[in-house]
Design an enzyme around this catalytic site. Structure first.
Site, PDB file in Angstrom:
ATOM      1  N   GLU A   1      27.989  22.990  31.339  1.00  0.00           N
ATOM      2  CA  GLU A   1      28.343  21.591  31.537  1.00  0.00           C
ATOM      3  C   GLU A   1      29.512  21.394  32.304  1.00  0.00           C
ATOM      4  O   GLU A   1      30.649  22.265  32.341  1.00  0.00           O
ATOM      5  CB  GLU A   1      28.863  21.354  29.881  1.00  0.00           C
ATOM      6  CG  GLU A   1      29.796  20.120  29.740  1.00  0.00           C
ATOM      7  CD  GLU A   1      29.998  19.845  28.254  1.00  0.00           C
ATOM      8  OE1 GLU A   1      29.826  20.392  27.275  1.00  0.00           O
ATOM      9  OE2 GLU A   1      31.464  19.437  28.190  1.00  0.00           O
TER      10      GLU A   1
ATOM     11  N   ARG B   1      36.210  15.609  34.783  1.00  0.00           N
ATOM     12  CA  ARG B   1      37.657  15.870  34.650  1.00  0.00           C
ATOM     13  C   ARG B   1      38.430  15.846  35.885  1.00  0.00           C
ATOM     14  O   ARG B   1      39.497  15.777  36.056  1.00  0.00           O
ATOM     15  CB  ARG B   1      38.235  16.893  33.771  1.00  0.00           C
ATOM     16  CG  ARG B   1      37.824  16.648  32.410  1.00  0.00           C
ATOM     17  CD  ARG B   1      38.402  17.635  31.592  1.00  0.00           C
ATOM     18  NE  ARG B   1      37.717  17.504  30.038  1.00  0.00           N
ATOM     19  CZ  ARG B   1      37.952  18.460  29.297  1.00  0.00           C
ATOM     20  NH1 ARG B   1      39.167  19.188  29.395  1.00  0.00           N
ATOM     21  NH2 ARG B   1      37.455  18.339  27.935  1.00  0.00           N
TER      22      ARG B   1
ATOM     23  N   THR C   1      32.746  15.261  29.438  1.00  0.00           N
ATOM     24  CA  THR C   1      33.878  14.509  29.269  1.00  0.00           C
ATOM     25  C   THR C   1      33.214  13.179  29.725  1.00  0.00           C
ATOM     26  O   THR C   1      33.878  12.563  30.586  1.00  0.00           O
ATOM     27  CB  THR C   1      34.990  14.862  30.088  1.00  0.00           C
ATOM     28  OG1 THR C   1      35.149  16.575  29.645  1.00  0.00           O
ATOM     29  CG2 THR C   1      36.201  14.408  29.693  1.00  0.00           C
TER      30      THR C   1
ATOM     31  N   LYS D   1      28.447  17.200  19.156  1.00  0.00           N
ATOM     32  CA  LYS D   1      29.483  18.530  19.567  1.00  0.00           C
ATOM     33  C   LYS D   1      30.562  18.054  18.585  1.00  0.00           C
ATOM     34  O   LYS D   1      31.173  16.911  18.514  1.00  0.00           O
ATOM     35  CB  LYS D   1      29.895  18.047  20.924  1.00  0.00           C
ATOM     36  CG  LYS D   1      31.234  18.673  21.511  1.00  0.00           C
ATOM     37  CD  LYS D   1      31.407  18.079  22.891  1.00  0.00           C
ATOM     38  CE  LYS D   1      32.888  18.834  23.354  1.00  0.00           C
ATOM     39  NZ  LYS D   1      32.965  18.730  24.760  1.00  0.00           N
TER      40      LYS D   1
HETATM   41  C1  3PG Z   1      35.528  20.389  26.088  1.00  0.00           C
HETATM   42  O1  3PG Z   1      35.567  19.722  26.774  1.00  0.00           O
HETATM   43  O2  3PG Z   1      34.467  20.676  25.559  1.00  0.00           O
HETATM   44  C2  3PG Z   1      36.491  21.456  25.791  1.00  0.00           C
HETATM   45  O3  3PG Z   1      37.914  21.219  26.380  1.00  0.00           O
HETATM   46  C3  3PG Z   1      36.142  22.946  25.778  1.00  0.00           C
HETATM   47  O4  3PG Z   1      37.197  23.474  25.145  1.00  0.00           O
HETATM   48  P1  3PG Z   1      37.829  24.883  25.435  1.00  0.00           P
HETATM   49  O5  3PG Z   1      38.605  24.656  26.751  1.00  0.00           O
HETATM   50  O6  3PG Z   1      38.882  24.958  24.346  1.00  0.00           O
HETATM   51  O7  3PG Z   1      36.858  25.961  25.099  1.00  0.00           O
END
Ligand code: 3PG
Length: 221
Positions: free
Chosen positions: A42, A46, A69, A129
């Site tokens: 994924e 960002r 995101t 999710k």
């Molecule tokens: C996401 O966007 O799914 C999370 O920021 C990923 O989470 P993590 O960085 O705590 O693994």
């Protein structure tokens, strides 16, 4: 959601979540993830490089690449135009879900409460999710949320590391676990591709060797 993404996620069991700083990073990153045994990834929207990173990683061919995101219909459109095969969002947004349906691409909205999960199910989306999984209470919260919704499937993400991976995968409602620990922004900044490959391989190994815990019976809370 199409059966296709369900089979990708349930086959992959672990999904690297990436914040890619530059388009140049995308090729070697895709290579390291694929060599480590990852089947999907994924790419979060960002950074300004996200769209190009999706394009480059999708072109690599070794991974099913989705966009994460995704906060608006417009971003979903750009992500899919760049080659994203699925869309992930930190929350549930009707417009993002509608755009994905229009684009005929699977969407995995984020949920943190039973109410949000009910909205997703009403919109015809049953794979969600759980975000941010660990700060929300981790497995205990997932177990409690899953119990009343036997049709729901979860991709818990947020604060999960290699040490918790097997526990989550032991829950029957969990399709796959997402996380950035295999390729963090710090790894990417210093081009630590061998480390990314090693952490990915370790996660993939753990994801195939977990044992289902009798603690996590779906029907009980
Ligand atoms: C996401 O966007 O799914 C999370 O920021 C990923 O989470 P993590 O960085 O705590 O693994």
């Amino acid at each position: 959601m199409t059966a296709d993404l369900v089979s990708v996620l349930s086959g992959a069991r672990v999904m690297p979540v990436l914040t890619v700083p530059s388009a140049a990073t995308a090729g070697p990153l895709a290579e390291a993830l694929a060599e480590g045994g990852a089947r999907c990834a994924e790419v979060t929207f960002r950074t300004p490089a996200a769209e190009q990173a999706v394009r480059a990683m999708a072109a690599h061919g070794g991974l099913v690449v989705g966009a994460g995101t995704v906060l608006s219909a417009e971003q979903a459109e750009r992500a899919v135009a760049a080659g994203a095969r699925f869309v992930v969002s930190p929350g549930f947004d009707e417009q993002v879900v509608a755009a994905c349906r229009e684009l005929d691409v699977p969407v995995v909205p984020g949920i943190a409460t039973a109410t949000e999960l009910m909205r997703c199910l009403r919109a015809g989306v049953d794979t969600v999710k759980l975000f941010p999984a660990e700060p929300l209470g981790g497995l205990r919260t997932l177990q409690a949320l899953a119990a009343p919704f036997p049709g729901a499937r979860f991709v818990p993400t947020g604060g999960i590391g290699a040490d918790r991976l097997s526990d989550y995968l032991g829950h029957p409602a969990v399709l796959a676990v997402g996380g950035s620990w295999m390729a963090t922004p710090a790894h990417l900044e210093r081009a630590a591709y061998p480390e990314i490959r090693r952490l990915t391989a370790e996660a993939v190994k753990r994801s195939t060797t977990w044992e289902r815990s009798s603690t996590w019976e779906r029907s009980s809370t």
